[in-house]
Design a protein around this motif. Structure first.
Motif, PDB file in Angstrom:
ATOM      1  N   ASP A 307       0.842  -1.208   0.000  1.00  0.00           N
ATOM      2  CA  ASP A 307       0.000   0.000   0.000  1.00  0.00           C
ATOM      3  C   ASP A 307       0.875   1.255   0.000  1.00  0.00           C
ATOM      4  OD1 ASP A 307      -2.375  -1.506   0.113  1.00  0.00           O
ATOM      5  OD2 ASP A 307      -2.082  -1.817   2.247  1.00  0.00           O
ATOM      6  N   THR A 310       2.119   1.658  -3.461  1.00  0.00           N
ATOM      7  CA  THR A 310       1.095   2.219  -4.352  1.00  0.00           C
ATOM      8  C   THR A 310       1.104   3.742  -4.246  1.00  0.00           C
ATOM      9  OG1 THR A 310      -0.260   0.258  -4.063  1.00  0.00           O
ATOM     10  CG2 THR A 310      -1.381   2.188  -4.926  1.00  0.00           C
ATOM     11  N   ALA A 311       1.200   4.229  -3.007  1.00  0.00           N
ATOM     12  CA  ALA A 311       1.269   5.685  -2.808  1.00  0.00           C
ATOM     13  C   ALA A 311       2.532   6.255  -3.464  1.00  0.00           C
ATOM     14  CB  ALA A 311       1.258   6.008  -1.316  1.00  0.00           C
ATOM     15  N   GLN A 314       2.192   6.390  -7.156  1.00  0.00           N
ATOM     16  CA  GLN A 314       1.293   7.480  -7.537  1.00  0.00           C
ATOM     17  C   GLN A 314       2.100   8.771  -7.665  1.00  0.00           C
ATOM     18  OE1 GLN A 314      -2.027   7.383  -4.905  1.00  0.00           O
ATOM     19  NE2 GLN A 314      -3.188   8.927  -6.015  1.00  0.00           N
ATOM     20  N   LYS A 315       3.057   8.926  -6.766  1.00  0.00           N
ATOM     21  CA  LYS A 315       3.932  10.106  -6.828  1.00  0.00           C
ATOM     22  C   LYS A 315       4.902   9.976  -8.014  1.00  0.00           C
ATOM     23  CE  LYS A 315       6.678  13.515  -5.382  1.00  0.00           C
ATOM     24  NZ  LYS A 315       7.387  13.601  -6.643  1.00  0.00           N
ATOM     25  N   ALA A 324      -1.128  11.079  -3.412  1.00  0.00           N
ATOM     26  CA  ALA A 324      -0.196  10.101  -2.840  1.00  0.00           C
ATOM     27  C   ALA A 324      -0.063  10.312  -1.333  1.00  0.00           C
ATOM     28  CB  ALA A 324       1.166  10.222  -3.523  1.00  0.00           C
ATOM     29  N   SER A 325       0.021  11.570  -0.903  1.00  0.00           N
ATOM     30  CA  SER A 325       0.151  11.866   0.536  1.00  0.00           C
ATOM     31  C   SER A 325      -1.103  11.435   1.281  1.00  0.00           C
ATOM     32  CB  SER A 325       0.344  13.366   0.767  1.00  0.00           C
ATOM     33  OG  SER A 325       1.543  13.770   0.195  1.00  0.00           O
ATOM     34  N   ARG A 327      -3.132   9.072   0.416  1.00  0.00           N
ATOM     35  CA  ARG A 327      -3.112   7.612   0.466  1.00  0.00           C
ATOM     36  C   ARG A 327      -2.146   7.128   1.557  1.00  0.00           C
ATOM     37  NH1 ARG A 327      -4.133   3.261  -3.320  1.00  0.00           N
ATOM     38  NH2 ARG A 327      -4.807   4.752  -4.880  1.00  0.00           N
ATOM     39  N   TYR A 328      -0.963   7.728   1.600  1.00  0.00           N
ATOM     40  CA  TYR A 328       0.040   7.315   2.593  1.00  0.00           C
ATOM     41  C   TYR A 328      -0.500   7.536   4.017  1.00  0.00           C
ATOM     42  CZ  TYR A 328       4.360   6.784   5.168  1.00  0.00           C
ATOM     43  OH  TYR A 328       5.305   6.352   6.062  1.00  0.00           O
ATOM     44  N   PHE A 368       7.118  11.281   2.331  1.00  0.00           N
ATOM     45  CA  PHE A 368       5.805  11.453   2.952  1.00  0.00           C
ATOM     46  C   PHE A 368       5.816  11.860   4.430  1.00  0.00           C
ATOM     47  CE2 PHE A 368       4.808   8.143  -0.381  1.00  0.00           C
ATOM     48  CZ  PHE A 368       4.089   9.003  -1.207  1.00  0.00           C
TER      49      PHE A 368
END
Ligand code: SF4
Ligand code: SF4
Length: 369
Positions: A307, A310-311, A314-315, A324-325, A327-328, A368
């Motif tokens: 996971d 994935t973030a 995305q970035k 992305a942030s 999501r993180y 992040f």
């Protein structure tokens, strides 16, 4: 023996789930019905897919005549799945019990790589599956594979009776050195083994590729879904017997069925479109994580590695820092920050993609936290 099957298989690893985390059996039934109604037949589960074999029993086995479909499961002798020979062999009995299927049409030794091949040898699993075949519990056997082509060549040389091989093949990993789809496929061709394809959409990544790639596909055919290019790429390879798609909802399934029901391989123009997309993809840095979760079970810090990746992707791919942030933050709200990693390396031993997980986690912490 050459297997001739409908080319789309239903991967039962990412079945829809209810809010409490259990598999949504009613929705799975609807998907099974759509799949069989389209004339497709191949279902792929595994001992280690949590809840999948039990759901397969309810959604498929108890509702359709046994000879109307092909069912595949897998025996995993990796340290994290089986502690000794007895528990590894017991998996077949448990899988048969969970599914109620009576036998498996295809049965695989699961996720072979140089990290776990010794277990399959020392536990006597190769002889065990041959005996299972002689008893009719397994009709055909093969293995799925996550390593480099030289390792594959050695396994097929040592085990010429294997009837097929399951490989990760997609246009993004075709020449990706961490996966080497093309070279592994060529090894199978050399040994005369048909190939079952897993991860044709790379764990969903290729259903949502970078904008440049989406534009290439949409310009080539505005009516085709982006995911269709990925699935058809794998299915167009001559030695491929079936392509598994881990469908999680009806929309994905109906899209897959629309172009796989009466499958047509790529023509020369379509091949050129894929080559153009591959060229663009090669120029973008990203983490080649498929979301298989093999790394997370043994993590002492409960870090949700895929996971977080994935973030991070995305970035990296979309440069979407805000999304992305978010999501993180969501992934780590109960702990398991990337920076909490203690570098025990359990995850890197388990990762079939050979990702340098700890170093990517350090980068994620920088981005992040
Ligand atoms: S190295 Fe870090 S992320 Fe990997 S299992 Fe150990 S603590 Fe978890
Ligand atoms: S990091 Fe590796 S093991 Fe973990 S989910 Fe991604 S691909 Fe699978």
């Amino acid at each position: 023996m050459k297997f001739v099957l409908p080319k789309l298989g239903f991967g039962l690893m990412r079945l829809p789930r209810l809010e409490d985390g259990t598999i949504d059996v009613e929705q799975t039934k609807v998907m099974v019905d759509h799949f069989l109604d389209a004339g497709l037949k191949y279902f792929d589960t595994a001992y280690v897919y949590e809840g999948s074999e039990e759901a397969t029993k309810k959604a498929l086995v108890e509702r359709y005549p046994r000879e109307s479909y092909y069912l595949t499961s897998k025996l995993n002798a990796g340290d994290w799945a089986a502690k000794d020979a007895e528990s590894a062999k017991k998996e077949l009995e448990i899988s048969l019990e969970r599914t109620g299927a009576g036998y498996f049409d295809f049965y695989l030794l699961h996720a072979l790589s140089k990290n776990n091949i010794d277990n399959y040898d020392k536990y006597g699993i190769w002889d065990f599956v041959k005996e299972a075949k002689a008893k009719g519990l397994v009709k055909h056997y093969g293995f799925s594979f996550h390593d480099q082509p030289e390792v594959l060549d050695e396994i097929l040389t040592n085990h010429p009776d294997v009837e097929f091989v399951q490989l990760q093949i997609n246009y993004a990993d075709w020449d990706n050195p961490a996966v080497n789809s093309r070279k592994c496929y060529e090894v199978c061709v050399k040994h005369g083994k048909q190939v079952v394809v897993m991860e044709p959409i790379k764990g969903g990544t290729l259903a949502n590729p970078p904008k440049q790639i989406r534009d290439i596909f949409e310009e080539a055919d505005p009516n085709a879904s982006v995911a269709s290019w990925a699935v058809r790429f794998a299915a167009s390879l001559e030695n491929v017997m079936v392509v598994l798609s881990g469908m999680s909802n009806i929309a994905q399934m109906d899209d897959n069925i629309s172009y796989m029901k009466d499958f047509k391989p790529f023509n020369e123009d379509e091949k050129a479109v894929i080559e153009k997309a591959q060229e663009v993809l090669r120029s973008i840095e990203q983490i080649p994580c498929t979301g298989c979760h093999y790394c997370t079970g043994g993590c002492p810090m409960q870090i949700r590695i895929p996971d977080i990746f994935t973030a991070m992707n995305q970035k990296l791919i979309f440069d979407n820092m805000e999304g992305a942030s978010r999501r993180y933050a969501n992934v780590t709200k109960d702990g398991g920050l990337a920076s909490s990693c203690i570098h025990c390396l359990q995850c890197e031993d388990a990762c079939p993609q050979h990702i340098e997980i700890t170093s990517w986690l350090e980068k994620a912490a920088e981005v992040f936290e």
